[in-house]
Design an enzyme around this catalytic site. Sequence first.
Site, short mmCIF file in Angstrom:
data_model
loop_
_atom_site.label_atom_id
_atom_site.label_comp_id
_atom_site.label_asym_id
_atom_site.label_seq_id
_atom_site.Cartn_x
_atom_site.Cartn_y
_atom_site.Cartn_z
N ARG A 13 45.18 44.73 21.04
CA ARG A 13 45.80 43.41 21.05
C ARG A 13 44.78 42.33 21.44
NH1 ARG A 13 46.48 38.85 24.15
NH2 ARG A 13 46.70 40.17 26.01
N ASP A 14 44.40 42.27 22.69
CA ASP A 14 43.51 41.21 23.16
C ASP A 14 42.14 41.29 22.50
OD1 ASP A 14 42.76 38.99 24.69
OD2 ASP A 14 42.00 40.23 26.31
N HIS A 205 41.54 41.52 35.13
CA HIS A 205 41.22 41.44 33.70
C HIS A 205 40.05 40.47 33.56
CE1 HIS A 205 42.83 41.17 29.35
NE2 HIS A 205 41.77 40.38 29.38
N HIS A 207 36.64 38.97 31.55
CA HIS A 207 35.81 38.84 30.36
C HIS A 207 34.36 38.75 30.81
CE1 HIS A 207 39.04 37.49 27.26
NE2 HIS A 207 39.54 38.34 28.14
N CYS A 238 37.57 35.07 24.65
CA CYS A 238 38.36 33.86 24.53
C CYS A 238 37.69 32.88 23.57
CB CYS A 238 38.53 33.20 25.90
SG CYS A 238 39.38 31.62 25.84
N ASN A 247 35.65 41.04 25.96
CA ASN A 247 36.22 41.66 27.15
C ASN A 247 35.22 42.63 27.77
OD1 ASN A 247 39.28 41.04 27.42
ND2 ASN A 247 39.01 41.40 25.23
#
Length: 301
Positions: A13-14, A205, A207, A238, A247
């Site tokens: 997903r991300d 979480h 990055h 992002c 990530n």
Amino acid sequence: MSDFVRIVEVAPRDGLQNESAMVATADKIALVDRLSATGLRGIEATSFVSPKWVPQLADAAEVMAGIERQPGISYPVLVPNLQGYERARAAGADEVAVFTAASEAFNRKNINASIDESIERFMPVLERARADGVRVRGYVSTVLGCPYQGEVPLADVVRVARRLHELGCHEISLGDTIGVGTPRKAREMLLAVAAEVPMQALAVHFHDTFGQALANVAACIEAGVRVADSAVAGTGGCPYARGASGNLASEDLVYMLHGMGLETGVDLEALAETGRWLAGVLGRTTGSKVGRAMAPQQDLA
């Protein structure tokens, strides 16, 4: 604290939602199934956000129908509102995730709503999920910085995380969306939130924009957190962050945690192989240093 760290794998997903190369549905299904075979306990499978906003994940229902779910593994999916929740439930999702930011400016730019308005939007999701017995994970982004307002007050991070927990989110993932955090700031942020929300209900979480993600996780692990999000092959990143590199790579995270004497239940060889496979699907080399270091020599030629 436990010696076990649960990793929530977010590449399907991300990771994929911010990749420019379109990925075939069959490859997304294969990715989830490969990850399921590595020993991971949590895999964020897809997103039921409007395809207009995230074209990469327009096939969410097909992915959910195609994956082979394994016992003992959670497969949360992201939902933005009640319509997304209903689509997710129709596709068989039994755990969902909702998201907001600790930065007013980020929320305004990203979803054209204030923090409070964004929470109001998904309150019907939380109410329906409670009635359906569906667990809800909450994401709080921009916890260590915002591309629009810069510093984000700790008090705002704490307020938003506490509110999500009060509303029924079983776990709150604290996200450094643009990857600007450093270990001291990450630890201070975590401990500030943990003063209001139980540590066992928190995840981190990070990055890796400035190469600090592993160090940030290590600092937070030492402070007591036992859940960390990451993406195999270091996928994603992002789109609002200058120089965003993705990530934190799951392979790098697992290698570090095992080196710290902690357990993850993850087969690092299988995970690294999956990361290299995914990088091939995306047409590039893996973003994981561990994945590259563990590659067979012929793969490095």
